[in-house]
Design an enzyme around this catalytic site. Structure first.
Site, PDB file in Angstrom:
ATOM      1  N   ASP A  82       0.811  -1.210   0.000  1.00  0.00           N
ATOM      2  CA  ASP A  82       0.000   0.000   0.000  1.00  0.00           C
ATOM      3  C   ASP A  82       0.852   1.271   0.000  1.00  0.00           C
ATOM      4  O   ASP A  82       1.956   1.299   0.555  1.00  0.00           O
ATOM      5  CB  ASP A  82      -0.903  -0.024   1.237  1.00  0.00           C
ATOM      6  CG  ASP A  82      -2.069   0.930   1.142  1.00  0.00           C
ATOM      7  OD1 ASP A  82      -2.314   1.451   0.045  1.00  0.00           O
ATOM      8  OD2 ASP A  82      -2.745   1.132   2.179  1.00  0.00           O
ATOM      9  N   GLU A 193      -3.244  -0.487  -8.256  1.00  0.00           N
ATOM     10  CA  GLU A 193      -4.265   0.459  -7.829  1.00  0.00           C
ATOM     11  C   GLU A 193      -3.623   1.842  -7.771  1.00  0.00           C
ATOM     12  O   GLU A 193      -2.465   1.980  -7.367  1.00  0.00           O
ATOM     13  CB  GLU A 193      -4.815   0.083  -6.455  1.00  0.00           C
ATOM     14  CG  GLU A 193      -5.779   1.126  -5.893  1.00  0.00           C
ATOM     15  CD  GLU A 193      -6.560   0.617  -4.698  1.00  0.00           C
ATOM     16  OE1 GLU A 193      -7.410  -0.271  -4.896  1.00  0.00           O
ATOM     17  OE2 GLU A 193      -6.327   1.119  -3.577  1.00  0.00           O
TER      18      GLU A 193
END
Length: 423
Positions: A82, A193
């Protein structure tokens, strides 16, 4: 045999953050209870979180993998590296086996762009326009979004998008190319992402379109995008904002994602935002990803509330002292001065409710905006790395794994049930 983490593609997915490395059994229980309609990303950690908890990428993946193996889990699952900002971040997480890479170009976003107009906007635009090669692709055009609005790209719209996101797009596409290169060398599948949610102002539909269109034209393997939606997505509490306004704006984002991709829309700071989950799942038609992180740590503190209230009091006192420093990188509104010090709340159950209480309606699972949760959320790193409190809390969790597992299964069961209601 438990499969290694793998890309999950367009399947609806849910990210479980685990800052202690012991939450996967409870996460898995909640996922199994909803029947497999939503895929789980069990290893999810940002570089920032790993730095604060002093864990390595390999430890994050191994903790999830070991727990899934022990549970006999044989379904596809993901691992999310992330908030990646640099090539070094990619190298470290790819080597550990992460396959879902979240690019965070927030350092290259100009957060002042929305407040600029006239000469001020022109000056900022003049400073960046030589770096941008996509201006003529949009300026002066109207683009009809099927099932949505017609986007008008006049000069001001395009100039503002260039100022706000021009350098961020360049950085994102460059890092996306690097992820593809590193993954190819490792013979590893991957998906990307893009996170543009950590900005003070919402992403407009025109900005969303330009960002996604440019990333896809560059060849980015974009599986999901996290715009900055309307309303407030503060850590550890439910959504703050008008639900009707959110839904109306969100329909436009979902229509763009279906037309340009399709790709999933991703909800960051998704922990405990139950009031919008049903509409989020319904409007995306199942093309969604939800990312949670600190809520599993907060639920770990409930184990202290039930088995060692004195430890919870120590942690709250410690958090109150460190909150103003630790909150710097988070979007929160809690103020320590407005919360009672533990010594003024002699009842342990009342203290737990003040600092950890969330549900306003047990039957529906809707959440409260509890500032106490934010104070504890932001100070997780300081607490877990404190030479006294960190080992105490970890030892307590290890001593009561069934309690922690049950608490997590209930907590995330509410999250997943709310999403399923919209599917």
């Amino acid at each position: 045999m438990t499969p290694k983490p793998m890309p999950l593609g367009l399947a609806p997915s849910f990210g479980f953050g685990d800052r202690l490395g012991t939450a996967t059994p409870g996460h898995l229980d909640s996922l199994r209870a909803q029947g497999g309609a939503i895929r789980g990303i069990f290893a999810q950690q940002s570089i920032r979180e790993m730095t604060r908890t002093q864990r390595t990428p390999a430890q994050v993946v191994s903790a999830a993998n070991d727990a899934l193996r022990d549970a006999g889990f044989a379904e596809p699952w993901g691992a999310d590296a992330d908030h990646l900002k640099t090539q070094q971040d990619v190298d470290a997480t790819s080597a550990a086996g992460f396959v879902f890479f979240t690019i965070d170009p927030s350092d290259h976003v100009d957060a002042t762009a929305d407040s600029l107009s006239g000469d001020d906007l022109q000056r900022k635009f003049d400073a960046v326009k030589s770096e941008i090669d996509w201006l003529d692709q949009y300026q002066g055009k109207s683009i009809k979004i099927k099932g949505g609005a017609t986007l008008e790209f006049d000069q001001t719209v395009v100039q503002r998008a260039a100022v706000k996101y021009g350098r961020a797009i360049t950085h994102a596409t460059s890092l996306g190319s690097y992820i593809a290169l590193v993954s190819a060398k490792a013979g590893q599948e991957f998906e990307i992402e893009l996170s543009i949610d950590e900005t003070p102002h919402p992403t407009t539909l025109a900005e969303h379109y330009i960002i996604a269109d440019q990333c896809l034209k560059d060849g980015m393997k974009l599986v999901s995008l996290a715009p900055r939606f309307v309303g407030d997505f503060e850590k550890g509490v439910d959504y703050k904002g008008d639900l009707a306004t959110f839904e109306e704006s969100f329909k436009g984002h979902a229509a763009i994602a279906r037309q340009l991709g399709p790709y999933k829309l991703s909800l960051h700071s998704g922990s405990d935002k139950l009031s919008i989950y049903e509409s989020f799942a319904r409007i995306t038609k199942g093309l969604f990803h939800v990312k949670t992180a600190g809520t599993s740590y907060l639920e770990a503190l409930r184990v202290a509330a039930r088995h060692d209230p004195a430890l919870l009091r120590e942690i709250i006192d410690f958090a109150r002292q460190h909150y103003d420093r630790d909150k710097a990188t988070y979007h929160v509104s809690a103020e320590v001065a407005r919360l009672p010090a533990p010594k003024t709340v002699p009842n342990n159950l009342e203290l737990e409710q003040v600092y950890l209480g969330l549900w306003s309606d047990v039957s529906k699972g809707k959440g409260l905006s509890n500032p106490g949760r934010q104070v504890l959320h932001c100070t997780f790193g300081s607490t877990l790395t404190d030479p006294t409190l960190g080992p105490k809390l970890k030892a307590l969790i290890d001593a009561h794994p069934d309690t922690y597992r049950k608490i997590l299964a209930d907590h995330f069961g509410r999250h997943l049930a709310a999403l399923r209601a919209g599917m």
